[in-house]
Scaffold this active site. Structure first.
Site, PDB file in Angstrom:
ATOM      1  N   LYS A   1      51.008  43.650  42.353  1.00 44.84           N
ATOM      2  CA  LYS A   1      49.918  43.959  43.278  1.00 44.84           C
ATOM      3  C   LYS A   1      50.350  43.674  44.715  1.00 44.84           C
ATOM      4  CE  LYS A   1      44.911  42.891  43.476  1.00 44.84           C
ATOM      5  NZ  LYS A   1      43.858  42.082  42.809  1.00 44.84           N
TER       6      LYS A   1
ATOM      7  N   SER B   1      39.648  44.610  42.222  1.00 43.69           N
ATOM      8  CA  SER B   1      40.559  45.037  43.265  1.00 43.69           C
ATOM      9  C   SER B   1      41.942  45.454  42.759  1.00 43.69           C
ATOM     10  CB  SER B   1      40.727  43.903  44.289  1.00 43.69           C
ATOM     11  OG  SER B   1      41.311  42.756  43.684  1.00 43.69           O
TER      12      SER B   1
ATOM     13  N   SER C   1      38.478  41.375  39.106  1.00 44.41           N
ATOM     14  CA  SER C   1      39.502  42.229  39.708  1.00 44.41           C
ATOM     15  C   SER C   1      40.576  42.707  38.738  1.00 44.41           C
ATOM     16  CB  SER C   1      40.170  41.497  40.881  1.00 44.41           C
ATOM     17  OG  SER C   1      39.283  41.408  41.966  1.00 44.41           O
TER      18      SER C   1
END
Length: 466
Positions: free
Chosen positions: A82, A157, A181
């Protein structure tokens, strides 16, 4: 094994093939890049491609194997990370234009541990600005599309991570989670997502200018997305290597055989608490019936104060981002972030310092009640989202719509858990969440393995056209 399908294998199969010399690491990484270049332009999941250095690392992995060097469990295996965690020599943008040149000098905990296990980082996945939305897009990197449909959100996210993995880019996708997330993208994209107990996996970004807030210290954790339960195990084992830079990390418990045995399960459909859509509730009940068939004792009963703890946790997160902190975030964030933040926070109680102190006390009280509940029913099964997957940018439709969205995602607030696909709702993937007690990840994985037998092993999907 067919060479042109190498990109579709899971991490365990890829690692085994590399160790057996059936394929090289370079072949595995090249296959992943071929897939990336084929599908990523349509979904925009990987926003920084690390092709040159990944191929160099793959060649080094192949030389090490040929020379009899030590190999990790993920030796030569392509993965993604990420873009909110440090990768040496690259910008940790966190989805912010202002951070596009914020080059990290060394790897963060998660990246370092994946590399230590032998993994090859092929790219970095998209997030919303500050990772503060449940929808993935930002002014710097653009919007990420769900491979199951270009008008569908992949969640957030870690939306880029979920979309990439579902489409066959990499074998394991690193992510992190404080209020869904990891688990929301798992449900939206039809893959597996693990949010372990806070403290099990180290978390540290050397580039961070300030320490994390208290809510993030005790509520945020690293984790992973995968296309199989066995890959989640591999990811967890790799990511939990000790890092002295994280004083919150605790040694993982020793494996216990009893955690793999059937036990009592509490099913929460959320129809009363969260206005769950009927097709979602039906999927949760069907997953419960599969567990019942496997010897689990299944009851429909909710843990105490489930709606209260969800609202409380979100109110606490937004309270910590008030005053000068909020002003700084609004100055750096994009318009979508500002709108979503404002309308989301408006649906929660506004906590001043005194109310925040009381909130910590209430949270502890509820957690104690949950711990007692989990002694009697060690597994809780909930929806991942109480509504079918939302369209892209659905959080930009005003305060009232965000009230619906926030309620739908309430089961994801501040618990450790594992999300996995359970079927489809409104033509898109829908998931269930397995919640267990602290450091009971083995029990979560065992339950997921039972459900995986009924769901079947996942393969990457071809992109669904509009």
């Amino acid at each position: 094994m067919i060479a042109d399908e190498v990109w579709s294998w899971d991490a365990a199969a890829t690692a085994a093939a590399i160790r057996a010399r059936a394929i090289s690491s370079r072949e595995a990484v090249e296959a992943s890049f071929a897939r990336l270049h084929s599908v990523n332009p349509q979904i925009n999941a990987v926003v920084e491609v690390l092709e040159e250095e990944a191929l160099t690392a793959a060649d080094e992995a192949d030389r090490a194997l040929a020379n009899g060097g030590a190999t990790g469990a993920l030796h030569g295996v392509p993965v993604t990370t990420k873009i909110n965690v440090d990768v040496a020599g690259h910008a940790t943008t966190n989805g912010l234009v202002a951070m596009k040149d914020a080059i990290a000098l060394e790897d963060g905990s998660s990246v370092a541990n994946l590399r230590r296990a032998g993994a090859i980082v092929i790219g970095r996945t998209n997030v919303p600005a500050f990772c503060y939305r449940w929808f993935t897009g930002n002014d710097l990197h653009g919007v990420t599309n769900n491979p199951w449909g270009p008008r569908l959100s992949p969640g957030g996210s870690s939306g880029g991570a979920g979309a990439a993995l579902a489409a066959g880019i990499g074998t394991i996708a690193h992510g992190n989670d404080v209020a869904g997330s990891l688990r929301l993208p798992a449900g939206a994209c039809g893959v597996y997502g693990m949010r372990p107990t806070v403290g099990r996996l180290p978390s540290y970004n050397p580039s961070a200018a300030v320490e994390r807030s208290l809510c993030l210290q005790i509520g945020a954790t690293e984790g992973a997305l995968a296309r199989s339960v066995r890959d989640l195990r591999l990811a967890l084992a790799a990511l939990e290597a000790p890092d002295p830079r994280d004083p919150w990390q605790s040694p993982p418990p020793q494996p216990r055989e009893d955690l793999r045995m059937p036990c009592r399960v509490a099913i929460v459909t959320g129809e009363e608490e969260f206005a769950t859509a009927p097709e979602i509730a039906a999927l949760v009940r069907r997953a419960g019936s599969w567990l019942r068939d496997a010897g689990y004792i299944v009851d429909e009963v909710a843990p105490p104060r489930i709606a209260e703890i969800a609202e409380l946790w979100m109110a606490m997160l937004f309270a910590e981002s008030s005053g000068p902190t909020r002003e700084a975030m609004f100055a750096l964030g994009d318009e979508a972030f500002r709108r979503s933040f404002t309308d989301t926070s408006a649906n929660y109680p506004q906590l001043d310092p005194s109310a925040m102190r009381q909130a910590w006390e209430r949270r502890l009280s509820i957690q104690r009640e949950w711990s007692v509940f989990l002694e009697q029913r060690p597994v809780i099964l909930t929806p991942t989202s109480c509504q079918p997957t939302f369209p892209i940018d659905h959080d930009l439709k005003g305060k009232e719509m965000l009230a619906v969205i926030a309620k739908a995602f309430s089961p994801l607030s501040s618990v450790a858990g594992l999300a996995l696909p359970a079927g489809f709702a409104a033509g898109a993937p829908a998931g269930v969440q397995i919640v267990c007690g602290r450091f009971m990840e083995e029990r979560c994985l065992a339950v997921a393995a039972v459900l995986e037998e009924r769901i079947g092993r996942l393969r990457p999907i071809d992109l669904v056209a509009a």
